[in-house]
Motif scaffolding. Structure first.
Motif, PDB file in Angstrom:
ATOM      1  N   ALA A 179       0.861  -1.191   0.000  1.00 12.19           N
ATOM      2  CA  ALA A 179       0.000   0.000   0.000  1.00 12.19           C
ATOM      3  C   ALA A 179       0.889   1.229   0.000  1.00 12.19           C
ATOM      4  O   ALA A 179       1.911   1.264   0.696  1.00 12.19           O
ATOM      5  CB  ALA A 179      -0.903   0.007   1.225  1.00 12.19           C
ATOM      6  N   ALA A 180       0.478   2.255  -0.772  1.00 12.10           N
ATOM      7  CA  ALA A 180       1.393   3.377  -0.968  1.00 12.10           C
ATOM      8  C   ALA A 180       0.691   4.721  -1.000  1.00 12.10           C
ATOM      9  O   ALA A 180      -0.538   4.810  -1.088  1.00 12.10           O
ATOM     10  CB  ALA A 180       2.185   3.180  -2.265  1.00 12.10           C
ATOM     11  N   GLY A 181       1.510   5.750  -0.965  1.00 10.30           N
ATOM     12  CA  GLY A 181       1.029   7.124  -1.035  1.00 10.30           C
ATOM     13  C   GLY A 181       0.558   7.545  -2.407  1.00 10.30           C
ATOM     14  O   GLY A 181       0.069   8.661  -2.574  1.00 10.30           O
ATOM     15  N   ASP A 182       0.703   6.683  -3.419  1.00  8.73           N
ATOM     16  CA  ASP A 182       0.197   6.986  -4.761  1.00  8.73           C
ATOM     17  C   ASP A 182      -1.257   6.546  -4.933  1.00  8.73           C
ATOM     18  O   ASP A 182      -1.733   6.397  -6.066  1.00  8.73           O
ATOM     19  CB  ASP A 182       1.080   6.351  -5.833  1.00  8.73           C
ATOM     20  N   TYR A 183      -1.952   6.328  -3.789  1.00 13.73           N
ATOM     21  CA  TYR A 183      -3.382   5.980  -3.753  1.00 13.73           C
ATOM     22  C   TYR A 183      -3.645   4.539  -4.186  1.00 13.73           C
ATOM     23  O   TYR A 183      -4.780   4.182  -4.494  1.00 13.73           O
ATOM     24  CB  TYR A 183      -4.234   6.901  -4.638  1.00 13.73           C
ATOM     25  N   SER A 184      -2.610   3.702  -4.212  1.00 16.27           N
ATOM     26  CA  SER A 184      -2.809   2.369  -4.781  1.00 16.27           C
ATOM     27  C   SER A 184      -2.329   1.248  -3.878  1.00 16.27           C
ATOM     28  O   SER A 184      -1.458   1.423  -3.023  1.00 16.27           O
ATOM     29  CB  SER A 184      -2.095   2.261  -6.136  1.00 16.27           C
ATOM     30  N   VAL A 185      -2.930   0.079  -4.102  1.00 19.28           N
ATOM     31  CA  VAL A 185      -2.456  -1.203  -3.585  1.00 19.28           C
ATOM     32  C   VAL A 185      -1.939  -1.986  -4.781  1.00 19.28           C
ATOM     33  O   VAL A 185      -2.590  -2.027  -5.835  1.00 19.28           O
ATOM     34  CB  VAL A 185      -3.593  -1.987  -2.900  1.00 19.28           C
ATOM     35  N   ARG A 186      -0.761  -2.608  -4.639  1.00 17.29           N
ATOM     36  CA  ARG A 186      -0.205  -3.416  -5.717  1.00 17.29           C
ATOM     37  C   ARG A 186       0.029  -4.838  -5.237  1.00 17.29           C
ATOM     38  O   ARG A 186       0.269  -5.079  -4.046  1.00 17.29           O
ATOM     39  CB  ARG A 186       1.097  -2.827  -6.251  1.00 17.29           C
ATOM     40  N   ILE A 187      -0.057  -5.776  -6.174  1.00 15.78           N
ATOM     41  CA  ILE A 187       0.200  -7.192  -5.904  1.00 15.78           C
ATOM     42  C   ILE A 187       1.466  -7.579  -6.653  1.00 15.78           C
ATOM     43  O   ILE A 187       1.619  -7.256  -7.835  1.00 15.78           O
ATOM     44  CB  ILE A 187      -0.969  -8.075  -6.364  1.00 15.78           C
ATOM     45  N   VAL A 236       1.661  -7.837 -10.606  1.00 18.07           N
ATOM     46  CA  VAL A 236       0.658  -8.580 -11.352  1.00 18.07           C
ATOM     47  C   VAL A 236      -0.682  -7.861 -11.202  1.00 18.07           C
ATOM     48  O   VAL A 236      -1.022  -7.391 -10.126  1.00 18.07           O
ATOM     49  CB  VAL A 236       0.571 -10.049 -10.878  1.00 18.07           C
ATOM     50  N   GLY A 237      -1.422  -7.755 -12.289  1.00 20.62           N
ATOM     51  CA  GLY A 237      -2.686  -7.022 -12.250  1.00 20.62           C
ATOM     52  C   GLY A 237      -2.453  -5.523 -12.224  1.00 20.62           C
ATOM     53  O   GLY A 237      -1.329  -5.035 -12.065  1.00 20.62           O
ATOM     54  N   ASP A 238      -3.522  -4.794 -12.392  1.00 18.76           N
ATOM     55  CA  ASP A 238      -3.466  -3.339 -12.322  1.00 18.76           C
ATOM     56  C   ASP A 238      -3.505  -2.876 -10.869  1.00 18.76           C
ATOM     57  O   ASP A 238      -3.948  -3.614  -9.989  1.00 18.76           O
ATOM     58  CB  ASP A 238      -4.654  -2.720 -13.063  1.00 18.76           C
ATOM     59  N   PRO A 239      -3.051  -1.652 -10.580  1.00 18.84           N
ATOM     60  CA  PRO A 239      -3.168  -1.133  -9.209  1.00 18.84           C
ATOM     61  C   PRO A 239      -4.632  -1.103  -8.761  1.00 18.84           C
ATOM     62  O   PRO A 239      -5.535  -0.851  -9.553  1.00 18.84           O
ATOM     63  CB  PRO A 239      -2.594   0.281  -9.322  1.00 18.84           C
ATOM     64  N   LEU A 240      -4.861  -1.379  -7.479  1.00 14.28           N
ATOM     65  CA  LEU A 240      -6.189  -1.290  -6.872  1.00 14.28           C
ATOM     66  C   LEU A 240      -6.262   0.074  -6.192  1.00 14.28           C
ATOM     67  O   LEU A 240      -5.480   0.364  -5.283  1.00 14.28           O
ATOM     68  CB  LEU A 240      -6.385  -2.429  -5.869  1.00 14.28           C
ATOM     69  N   LEU A 241      -7.195   0.909  -6.618  1.00 13.84           N
ATOM     70  CA  LEU A 241      -7.110   2.341  -6.326  1.00 13.84           C
ATOM     71  C   LEU A 241      -8.043   2.818  -5.225  1.00 13.84           C
ATOM     72  O   LEU A 241      -9.219   2.461  -5.184  1.00 13.84           O
ATOM     73  CB  LEU A 241      -7.387   3.134  -7.599  1.00 13.84           C
ATOM     74  N   HIS A 242      -7.506   3.642  -4.333  1.00 16.77           N
ATOM     75  CA  HIS A 242      -8.245   4.438  -3.363  1.00 16.77           C
ATOM     76  C   HIS A 242      -8.369   5.870  -3.889  1.00 16.77           C
ATOM     77  O   HIS A 242      -7.871   6.195  -4.967  1.00 16.77           O
ATOM     78  CB  HIS A 242      -7.510   4.464  -2.020  1.00 16.77           C
ATOM     79  N   ASP A 243      -9.003   6.718  -3.069  1.00 17.37           N
ATOM     80  CA  ASP A 243      -9.132   8.133  -3.413  1.00 17.37           C
ATOM     81  C   ASP A 243      -8.101   9.004  -2.703  1.00 17.37           C
ATOM     82  O   ASP A 243      -8.119  10.226  -2.853  1.00 17.37           O
ATOM     83  CB  ASP A 243     -10.530   8.645  -3.053  1.00 17.37           C
ATOM     84  N   ASP A 244      -7.226   8.381  -1.931  1.00 12.73           N
ATOM     85  CA  ASP A 244      -6.188   9.123  -1.215  1.00 12.73           C
ATOM     86  C   ASP A 244      -5.100   8.128  -0.826  1.00 12.73           C
ATOM     87  O   ASP A 244      -5.169   6.938  -1.179  1.00 12.73           O
ATOM     88  CB  ASP A 244      -6.785   9.830   0.011  1.00 12.73           C
ATOM     89  N   GLU A 245      -4.121   8.594  -0.079  1.00 13.73           N
ATOM     90  CA  GLU A 245      -3.008   7.756   0.341  1.00 13.73           C
ATOM     91  C   GLU A 245      -3.506   6.486   1.050  1.00 13.73           C
ATOM     92  O   GLU A 245      -4.369   6.546   1.920  1.00 13.73           O
ATOM     93  CB  GLU A 245      -2.121   8.571   1.287  1.00 13.73           C
ATOM     94  N   VAL A 246      -2.939   5.337   0.664  1.00 14.73           N
ATOM     95  CA  VAL A 246      -3.292   4.059   1.299  1.00 14.73           C
ATOM     96  C   VAL A 246      -2.229   3.764   2.341  1.00 14.73           C
ATOM     97  O   VAL A 246      -1.038   3.671   2.022  1.00 14.73           O
ATOM     98  CB  VAL A 246      -3.384   2.913   0.275  1.00 14.73           C
TER      99      VAL A 246
END
Length: 521
Positions: A185-193, A202-212
């Motif tokens: 989980a990162a400050g670019d609003y995304s979760v990555r696998i 793998v897969g596309d980033p899973l996106l939030h609306d703010d820092e994760v």
């Protein structure tokens, strides 16, 4: 409260707060156990239980790690002066014989159970924010503010892999139970696998609306759970994320027209074609399977086209414009089939053919609903709304019309004489869109109060909680099988809601798919 950690037997939780104190909680009772534990002089940022549940380690902004006896709340050893500045991460090895810490000093420290420094691991270019161990204790994974994740050999600190892909600081890590995947989980609003066999995302980033700020994987390995500064917790299917490259993956390429903003679109009854209307007053016909324009643009309107509809037999298309006219088109030729109808609405916000195709209705900024014959003859004016009429739909048998308005209401009318039958109240801002369920048991509405509502047409009352967006909701439809509600709006997202869940539960429980879109305007 900056950090919490659950005991291995899942009976207790320890929390660390900004005042430097720790609290122990009984999960079943939901109550504090004993007095707060005191020792840190600055906020507690990270907590971890030893695998045997005999110790708790806490890391603080005061630069120390303290070890606690959970039965007494007392420190079991002198504080460890880490030399790392603020301690952002602390994690016991699965064997419980050592622990690792990370902080402002750009390095990872490995400590014995007795607090002896065993190793310093250097390589990151900024703070170390999160740590996790492989099950056998042979490897350490670290996340850093330098935007990278790194894998290290714990015995000698050798760097084995650098994972790159995030565009901002990486704040949290979790290893899947089978150790095939790492999630971050990162400050670019995304979760990555990350696939640990290929060491690639793998897969596309899973996106939030703010820092994760935090991410975990469920014990069965099926779900990813993430939370952050947008105030939401997302639960993602790991299998779906791996197979489908996340829920926001488009099918094919975007369709590009003349670069002008598209204001409206409508799909043909056989789902083979789409017609679109733009701010330039032009219509375009598209072949869905090919994703390409069919023929030339259709011209006639001189202002934005705000609404479109196909007749039920697909022989006509009606368009409503900001210039107050409705025009009807032959989809095979792109030619108008009759003179334009001067509606008297001002801007025409809604146009809808009856299911029988022998008439159509329109609504606009003058607050009046008008019903027209197929030949363009005015059959009736229906008055009652106190704001512009934004959306319309018919009952299947063509006897009733539902309308949504800027007066914050939905109304049901008897079309034959324009009698008002029901006023639905619940939204507190303009209602932009309506859709009737296939079985005509429910009506769904989308409004500028950031919500979608479901209405029980037997009781004429709202059912379930509001389904919430982060901004105005501009459009809503129900899938042909009646199982899903799809809504979109100014927050540039499309939500797919499970209808059954929405009827039974609250809105937050029923989101099925969250699709993050780019604004095409």
């Amino acid at each position: 409260v900056n950090s919490i950690a659950m005991s291995p037997d899942e009976s207790m939780v320890v929390s660390g707060s900004a005042d430097g104190r720790l609290w122990l909680w009984n999960i079943r009772k939901g109550s504090v156990v004993g007095d707060p534990w005191e020792g840190h002089s600055s906020p507690v940022m990270r907590i971890d239980w030893s695998p045997n549940a005999q110790e708790i380690a806490s890391g603080s902004q005061d630069g120390t790690i303290r070890l606690w006896d959970p039965d007494t709340g007392r420190q079991i050893a002198p504080p460890i002066e880490t030399g790392q500045g603020r301690v952002w991460a602390v994690q016991y090895s699965p064997q419980g014989d050592k622990l690792a810490s990370g902080g402002e000093g750009e390095m990872i420290c490995v400590w014995s159970k007795d607090g002896e420094l065993l190793m310093k691991i250097k390589g990151h270019d900024s703070d170390v924010r999160s740590l996790c161990w492989s099950k056998d204790g042979a490897h350490i994974f670290s996340a850093s503010a330098d935007h990278t994740i790194r894998k290290w050999r714990s015995i000698d600190g050798k760097e084995l892999v650098v994972f790159q892909g995030h565009a901002n600081r990486v704040l949290s890590l979790c290893l899947s139970p089978d150790e095939n995947h790492l999630v971050s989980a990162a400050g670019d609003y995304s979760v990555r696998i990350w696939d640990l066999r290929t060491n690639q995302p793998v897969g596309d980033p899973l996106l939030h609306d703010d820092e994760v700020q935090t991410v975990v994987i469920s014990p069965n390995g099926k779900s990813i759970v993430s939370g952050g500064l947008d105030g939401k917790i997302y639960v993602w299917s790991l299998d779906a994320a791996l197979k489908h490259a996340s829920d926001d993956h488009p099918v094919g390429r975007p369709w590009t027209s003349d670069g002008r903003v598209m204001c409206s679109m409508a799909i043909s009854p056989d789902e083979s074609m789409v017609v679109s209307g733009s701010v330039a007053g032009r219509l375009r016909l598209w072949n869905i399977s090919k994703g390409s324009v069919v023929g030339d643009t259709w011209e006639g309107h001189n202002s934005s086209i705000l609404c479109l509809d196909w007749s039920s037999n697909a022989q006509e298309i009606a368009s409503g414009s900001e210039n107050g006219t409705i025009r009807r088109w032959n989809p095979d030729t792109g030619q108008q089939i009759a003179p334009p109808i001067e509606t008297g609405h001002g801007s025409v916000y809604a146009v809808k053919y009856s299911p029988q195709g022998n008439k159509f209705t329109s609504g606009g900024e003058d607050k009046v609903i008008r019903v027209w014959s197929k030949d363009g003859e005015l059959l009736m004016e229906i008055k009652g709304h106190e704001g512009g009429v934004m959306s319309l739909c018919w009952s299947k048998d063509g006897t009733h019309i539902y309308s949504a308005s800027g007066d914050h209401t939905i109304r049901k009318w008897w079309w034959i004489d324009g009698k008002e039958l029901v006023i639905f109240q619940g939204h507190d801002r303009t209602i932009n869109s309506l859709c009737l369920s296939p079985d005509e048991s429910y009506l769904v509405s989308a409004a500028r109060n950031r919500s979608v509502r479901i209405w029980d047409l037997e009781k004429n009352q709202p059912v379930g909680d509001s389904l919430l967006h982060d901004d105005d909701v501009l459009a809503v439809v129900i899938s042909p099988d009646g199982k899903f509600i799809i809504s979109g709006g100014s927050d540039t997202k499309i939500y797919v809601w499970n209808m059954d869940a929405a009827l039974k539960h609250t809105g937050d429980d029923c989101v099925s798919v969250f699709i993050h879109c780019q604004c095409l305007f």
